[in-house]
Design a protein around this motif. Structure first.
Motif, PDB file in Angstrom:
ATOM      1  N   ASN A 119       0.663  -1.120  -0.042  1.00 58.55           N
ATOM      2  CA  ASN A 119      -0.047  -0.079  -0.071  1.00 58.55           C
ATOM      3  C   ASN A 119       0.795   1.233   0.078  1.00 58.55           C
ATOM      4  N   ASP A 120       1.968   1.037   0.180  1.00 56.96           N
ATOM      5  CA  ASP A 120       3.030   2.350   0.035  1.00 56.96           C
ATOM      6  C   ASP A 120       3.798   2.385  -1.190  1.00 56.96           C
ATOM      7  N   VAL A 121       3.704   1.549  -2.033  1.00 56.96           N
ATOM      8  CA  VAL A 121       4.334   1.732  -3.313  1.00 56.96           C
ATOM      9  C   VAL A 121       4.469   3.137  -3.891  1.00 56.96           C
ATOM     10  N   ILE A 122       3.193   3.493  -4.257  1.00 56.21           N
ATOM     11  CA  ILE A 122       3.164   5.135  -4.937  1.00 56.21           C
ATOM     12  C   ILE A 122       3.757   6.245  -3.916  1.00 56.21           C
ATOM     13  N   SER A 123       3.582   6.077  -2.633  1.00 56.21           N
ATOM     14  CA  SER A 123       4.414   7.114  -1.862  1.00 56.21           C
ATOM     15  C   SER A 123       5.719   6.990  -1.862  1.00 56.21           C
ATOM     16  N   THR A 124       6.127   5.675  -1.970  1.00 51.97           N
ATOM     17  CA  THR A 124       7.683   5.663  -2.041  1.00 51.97           C
ATOM     18  C   THR A 124       8.234   6.055  -3.391  1.00 51.97           C
ATOM     19  N   ILE A 125       7.482   5.804  -4.702  1.00 49.25           N
ATOM     20  CA  ILE A 125       7.883   6.169  -5.711  1.00 49.25           C
ATOM     21  C   ILE A 125       8.041   7.850  -6.039  1.00 49.25           C
ATOM     22  N   VAL A 126       6.980   8.332  -5.317  1.00 49.41           N
ATOM     23  CA  VAL A 126       6.912  10.045  -5.135  1.00 49.41           C
ATOM     24  C   VAL A 126       7.844  10.403  -4.705  1.00 49.41           C
ATOM     25  N   ALA A 127       8.296  10.023  -3.407  1.00 50.23           N
ATOM     26  CA  ALA A 127       9.272  10.420  -2.435  1.00 50.23           C
ATOM     27  C   ALA A 127      10.617  10.237  -3.435  1.00 50.23           C
ATOM     28  N   ALA A 128      11.056   9.270  -4.187  1.00 48.46           N
ATOM     29  CA  ALA A 128      11.959   9.120  -4.971  1.00 48.46           C
ATOM     30  C   ALA A 128      12.126  10.162  -6.011  1.00 48.46           C
ATOM     31  N   PHE A 129      10.928  10.583  -6.672  1.00 47.35           N
ATOM     32  CA  PHE A 129      11.060  11.462  -7.786  1.00 47.35           C
ATOM     33  C   PHE A 129      11.442  13.096  -7.010  1.00 47.35           C
ATOM     34  N   ASN A 130      10.854  13.348  -5.967  1.00 48.31           N
ATOM     35  CA  ASN A 130      11.188  14.378  -5.277  1.00 48.31           C
ATOM     36  C   ASN A 130      12.542  14.372  -4.568  1.00 48.31           C
ATOM     37  N   THR A 131      12.958  13.540  -4.075  1.00 47.96           N
ATOM     38  CA  THR A 131      14.414  13.396  -3.867  1.00 47.96           C
ATOM     39  C   THR A 131      15.523  13.481  -4.596  1.00 47.96           C
ATOM     40  N   HIS A 132      15.371  12.681  -5.768  1.00 45.75           N
ATOM     41  CA  HIS A 132      16.347  12.611  -6.770  1.00 45.75           C
ATOM     42  C   HIS A 132      16.015  13.504  -7.932  1.00 45.75           C
ATOM     43  N   GLN A 133      14.968  14.027  -8.238  1.00 46.22           N
ATOM     44  CA  GLN A 133      14.679  15.171  -9.097  1.00 46.22           C
ATOM     45  C   GLN A 133      15.007  14.561 -10.450  1.00 46.22           C
TER      46      GLN A 133
END
Length: 249
Positions: free
Chosen positions: A96-110
């Motif tokens: 259930n946290d897959v999309i949250s983790t993906i969005v965090a990766a976009f934000n962190t690594h640009q």
């Protein structure tokens, strides 16, 4: 940052509920869920319409299409999210946290895209892993070795589709590979590998269900390689051989 998730479905009444539940139960709060049905039977349509009434973030359409890539293209055209990903009707997100983790990766690594790992699971017992597709950080030479990220794990900025186009319908099985080669060879784009299982996919996909499809897939892979000026028949061979190590003993 809104995420658009697209599911293409056709007569998927046996698996579509689990697929939809995996998206609708995500912890990430801003998901636009686009379901593109190809004109399914009454049982599938009843499941889709019943669920769509319960969740206002679902955008549902049902009409005949030219196959899965045409349906995915229709979904992309409807997408209004900054990030776009796919969950096919036989698949489901790993937790259930897959999309949250993906969005965090976009934000962190640009970056322009994020991808991860995939489990092929048994059709009935989805806890049984048949094939474990573990990816790796991207470098360009991997493309010449037949490497690609597992497409169902790949989430991209919507602007990538706007600039580089959609899936080429001349490909019946390998349009995802052609698209991946098209964008991963762009030097101005950046991608982040997330070492996490993103999707669980039931075995029995179109590209591997019989020898005829495997041969067609190889021919289309070669056409994609030549069209995108990456590799040769050795690349196709390496692409197929690399899958063997993914199977569980």
């Amino acid at each position: 940052m809104k995420v658009s998730i697209i599911t293409a479905t056709y007569n998927s009444e046996k698996t579509i509920e689990a697929c939809m539940a995996s998206v609708l139960h995500q912890s990430y709060p801003d998901i636009e869920y686009i379901i593109v049905d190809g004109g399914s039977n009454a049982e599938t349509l009843e499941l889709l319409h019943t669920t769509a009434k319960e969740y206002p973030n679902i955008i549902l359409s049902s009409e005949p299409d030219k196959g899965i890539y045409d349906a995915l293209n229709k979904g992309i055209a409807k997408a209004t999210g900054a990030i776009v990903g796919f969950v096919h009707s036989d698949d489901f997100l790993a937790d259930n946290d897959v999309i949250s983790t993906i969005v965090a990766a976009f934000n962190t690594h640009q970056v322009d895209g994020v991808y991860g790992d995939l489990h092929y699971v048994a059709l009935e017992n989805t806890d049984k892993v048949i094939r474990n597709w573990i990816s790796q950080p991207f470098v360009f030479n991997l493309l010449k070795q037949g490497w690609m990220p597992a497409h169902p794990t790949l989430y991209l900025k919507k602007s990538i589709y706007d600039k580089y186009g959609l899936f080429d319908l001349k490909y019946k099985i390998a349009a995802d590979y052609d698209f991946i080669l098209r964008i991963f060879r762009q030097e101005n784009l950046s991608f982040f590998y997330l070492p996490k299982t993103i999707v669980k996919m039931r075995i029995g996909g179109a590209s591997n269900k019989n020898l005829k499809n495997i041969l067609q897939k190889s021919k289309e892979d070669y056409r994609a390689i030549k069209t995108n000026h990456i590799g040769n028949w050795l690349t196709v061979l390496l692409k197929n051989v690399s899958k063997l190590k993914q199977f569980k003993a």
